[in-house]
Design an enzyme around this catalytic site. Sequence first.
Site, PDB file in Angstrom:
ATOM      1  CD  GLU A  28      27.847  29.101  -1.818  1.00 21.43           C
ATOM      2  OE1 GLU A  28      26.665  28.861  -2.131  1.00 21.43           O
ATOM      3  OE2 GLU A  28      28.202  29.391  -0.684  1.00 21.43           O
ATOM      4  CE  LYS A  37      24.614  35.410  -3.005  1.00 22.99           C
ATOM      5  NZ  LYS A  37      25.133  34.181  -2.510  1.00 22.99           N
ATOM      6  NE  ARG A  62      30.203  38.611   6.112  1.00 20.34           N
ATOM      7  CZ  ARG A  62      29.895  37.703   5.199  1.00 20.34           C
ATOM      8  NH1 ARG A  62      30.452  36.496   5.261  1.00 20.34           N
ATOM      9  NH2 ARG A  62      29.049  37.969   4.249  1.00 20.34           N
TER      10      ARG A  62
HETATM   11  P1  ATP Z   1      28.021  34.411   2.308  1.00 18.49           P
HETATM   12  O1  ATP Z   1      29.104  33.463   2.734  1.00 18.49           O
HETATM   13  O2  ATP Z   1      27.843  35.609   3.145  1.00 18.49           O
HETATM   14  O3  ATP Z   1      26.769  33.742   1.915  1.00 18.49           O
HETATM   15  P2  ATP Z   1      28.187  34.609  -0.392  1.00 18.49           P
HETATM   16  O4  ATP Z   1      27.616  33.263  -0.417  1.00 18.49           O
HETATM   17  O5  ATP Z   1      27.477  35.780  -0.944  1.00 18.49           O
HETATM   18  O6  ATP Z   1      28.630  35.020   1.034  1.00 18.49           O
HETATM   19  P3  ATP Z   1      30.502  33.400  -1.438  1.00 18.49           P
HETATM   20  O7  ATP Z   1      30.347  33.069  -2.836  1.00 18.49           O
HETATM   21  O8  ATP Z   1      30.422  32.334  -0.420  1.00 18.49           O
HETATM   22  O9  ATP Z   1      29.511  34.579  -1.144  1.00 18.49           O
HETATM   23  O10 ATP Z   1      31.804  34.261  -1.175  1.00 18.49           O
HETATM   24  C1  ATP Z   1      33.041  34.086  -1.777  1.00 18.49           C
HETATM   25  C2  ATP Z   1      34.074  34.576  -0.815  1.00 18.49           C
HETATM   26  O11 ATP Z   1      33.824  35.925  -0.462  1.00 18.49           O
HETATM   27  C3  ATP Z   1      34.091  33.792   0.473  1.00 18.49           C
HETATM   28  O12 ATP Z   1      35.434  33.503   0.792  1.00 18.49           O
HETATM   29  C4  ATP Z   1      33.484  34.720   1.480  1.00 18.49           C
HETATM   30  O13 ATP Z   1      34.026  34.498   2.746  1.00 18.49           O
HETATM   31  C5  ATP Z   1      33.871  36.077   0.936  1.00 18.49           C
HETATM   32  N1  ATP Z   1      32.936  37.099   1.364  1.00 18.49           N
HETATM   33  C6  ATP Z   1      31.588  37.092   1.248  1.00 18.49           C
HETATM   34  N2  ATP Z   1      31.058  38.186   1.788  1.00 18.49           N
HETATM   35  C7  ATP Z   1      32.089  38.932   2.271  1.00 18.49           C
HETATM   36  C8  ATP Z   1      32.194  40.200   2.959  1.00 18.49           C
HETATM   37  N3  ATP Z   1      31.106  40.905   3.270  1.00 18.49           N
HETATM   38  N4  ATP Z   1      33.428  40.650   3.303  1.00 18.49           N
HETATM   39  C9  ATP Z   1      34.521  39.947   2.986  1.00 18.49           C
HETATM   40  N5  ATP Z   1      34.494  38.761   2.350  1.00 18.49           N
HETATM   41  C10 ATP Z   1      33.304  38.248   1.993  1.00 18.49           C
HETATM   42 MG    MG Z   2      28.753  31.470   0.966  1.00 15.93          MG
END
Ligand code: ATP
Ligand code: MG
Length: 810
Positions: free
Chosen positions: A267, A506, A496
């Site tokens: 995102e 964030k 994760r």
């Molecule tokens: P979250 O889902 O924790 O809010 P985010 O919104 O910061 O994460 P996204 O943009 O949704 O991040 O993440 C993009 C991709 O990275 C998604 O497929 C998510 O599952 C993966 N991702 C996010 N955090 C992690 C992590 N700590 N370890 C592995 N993959 C991750």
């Molecule tokens: Mg997310």
Amino acid sequence: MASDEDIVTLFSKFGFGDAKSKEIIKNKKVSQQLYEILGDDLSSFSGELEPKKLALLHQLAIDLKGSENVSSSLRQLLTDAILDERIKSTLQVQEGVKYLKSTQSPTESELNTHAGVGQEVSEEQVHSTISKYFDSIMDELQAKRYTMVPSILGQLRKLTELKWASPALFKPIVDSLALKHLGPKDERDVIKKVKKTPAKASAPDANKKDSSATKVDAPVETERSMFSEGFLGDLHKPGENPQMWPELMDEHLKFTHRQVFTRFPPEPNGFLHIGHSKAIMVNFGYAAFNKGNCYLRFDDTNPEAEEEVYFKSIEDMVSWLGYSPWKITYSSDYFQELYDLAEKLIECDRGYVCHCTPEQVKEQRGMKADGTLGGQRNGCSHRERTPEENLKEFRKMRDGFYKTGEATLRMKQDYTSPNPQMWDLVAYRVLDAPHHRTGDKWKIYPTYDFTHCLVDSFENISHSLCTTEFRLLRESYEWLCDTLHVYRPAQREYGRLNITGTVLSKRKIAKLVTEGYVRGWDDPRLYTLEGIRRRGVPPGAILSFINTLGVTTSTTNIECVRFESAVRSYLDQTTPRLMVVLDPVLVEVDNLGEDETIEVEMPYKPGSNPVTLGPLSGGRTLKFGKYIYIDRSDVRDDDQVSKEYFRLAPGQPVGLMKVPFNISLRLIERDTEGNITKVLVNYDKDIKKKPKTYIQWIPKSDCIKIDEVRVQNALFTLENPKDYLAELNPNSEEIFGNAVIESSFKEIVSRSPMNVEIPGSQFNIKEKPGNNTVRFQALRVGYFCLDKDSNDDKLILNRIVTLKEDSSKK
Ligand code: ATP
Ligand code: MG
């Protein structure tokens, strides 16, 4: 033979869409068979069938095509079972057909037995059966460990108790039980390869016992690959993921040519952090490993949170980690297609416009006053609206008739399901916010739950890899694809990666940035990828590190210090050595003349083989003369000089790196405040005495002044910061304003990025030039790189990591 036109007419009477009918018709035998099933067996039935039943009848036609020995009266037995929902799965249809083909006089009760009617196996039952199976093979399992997992999966499929269980359930259960009984994978699970040396051309040496021509090298440990073992190694091959509508697979494979297609779907609402590098690697790396393709897809369905900088930064980070997207796409590219499918969902009575408040929805989902689930679940009255009414309402949503919160489009799923992610999820919401790409065209935006699976489908994703918190959403993901009759990609979930000792959220990082505790989102003390890059960590170090952790379905929690130690060992192999003096004092060598110098050679990296040293080979000449700098901490004359202090002190000479003889202390000059201003020493020429230690030094005549050396330490004082602002380390950044470095630094700058390759590594990334790629080891001090703030007028260095783990804890 019925004409195509007749067939389509009949199909549509029962609820097959136009596109679907056209596809079925492409196969003459199947469509003829289906025509007969509908025309004969269902002659007394009127109205439309549910998609699931249509799919099963279609499957029946596929399995029966060309088998003349199954008469229509026998077939009726199966058709009836599908209609009254005794038969609910493809497997059941297949087993039923097998039975019919095998016998002359089938009976309903035997059909029920053969097709597993009423034989549903719950997840708990599957779990307990597999647990028992594990107990029965425990000795063998302990001996063979993880190599046994594939054969276990094979054996489970043969167990009668599991015959009617969904095989998709097996793998996660087997993985978790293996982990429980064996612990995480370790060195015993490394696959060792025996490498044969080519026979030597020269004659074998008769004096030696072994002739080298037949000798085999000791086993070489090949780098383990997270892509060929563990979670990723066990994934299905393209084309093997099950479909409710099998014919859609052909189309999918026509597009992909059986190549792996993945996507990394961030995102664009924030900067990526270390955890995301795992997601990037899992998606891009798995595709690359299998010679497939990976999209970078911006999941931009939430216009209020998105900003241009995030798009740019995310793209940069992917490329920094050495990956190139096959295509860059945006969920918003598909807003029109998604909208059309939403109307289709309504038309097939699987979507409705709902006006309930969030509180009402919670109540419908059985949320009790204390916030827990488990109460009575009921759909609301809007659920009973007709498709016509829903379509009208949905278009009103689209046209701006409703404000945010006044109406949503919800999926008509299954309130009786134990899975909360099937309780009529929201598909569209009203949001009168402009979108960075579609402007003010839309006043409604699709949700993640509606968008993600469908865009995966549009993009022909073969493996939709996401983290385990999406596990329960898998059912809804598949439900939506199946209901809308689009290709169903396979969602699979991995654990994760979390780093402890820092904050990744964030919101928390934003506070550190806006309140000025750090230098920005890319502060080297943060674990954002921007921060890690600026700090000087090489991308190859991150990938190698994640590779050694492997991928499983469990979350991996890693302390920052473990990450740092991996970075350290990567830098040890890939950086040149230079001398830096952080806190210099001038040393005057008494017994050397003003112009007298002694030239000393220093290689950039120990070792002499230019082939293995690669870009690190070579060295420079340093001139040891009358005036040099050493570090203030390397000289002492106080009375308490302890036994553990090995450096320069009265009566204790010290060696200067690579200089032939020691120096010994004669006098320390101080200013009125007691600060050392100069150290007078003697060069102990021709006295061969091994010093207790060697220190770094820099010729005064040939040095560069560094404007700022930023020595970064842990940002927090606790291993797991909770009250994180109160637990900030006051010394997380020490600044040295007088440091000096030898002038050969200029040569290192001009040779960077050095792109030194680690032999045998899969992760030798060619970096693009940038300050962060100018890295070196400052002897005895640590690993450093140029900071992004550094330029021709101002030289600024960052410490990447210390030389040894404990020196940070001093
Ligand atoms: P979250 O889902 O924790 O809010 P985010 O919104 O910061 O994460 P996204 O943009 O949704 O991040 O993440 C993009 C991709 O990275 C998604 O497929 C998510 O599952 C993966 N991702 C996010 N955090 C992690 C992590 N700590 N370890 C592995 N993959 C991750
Ligand atoms: Mg997310």
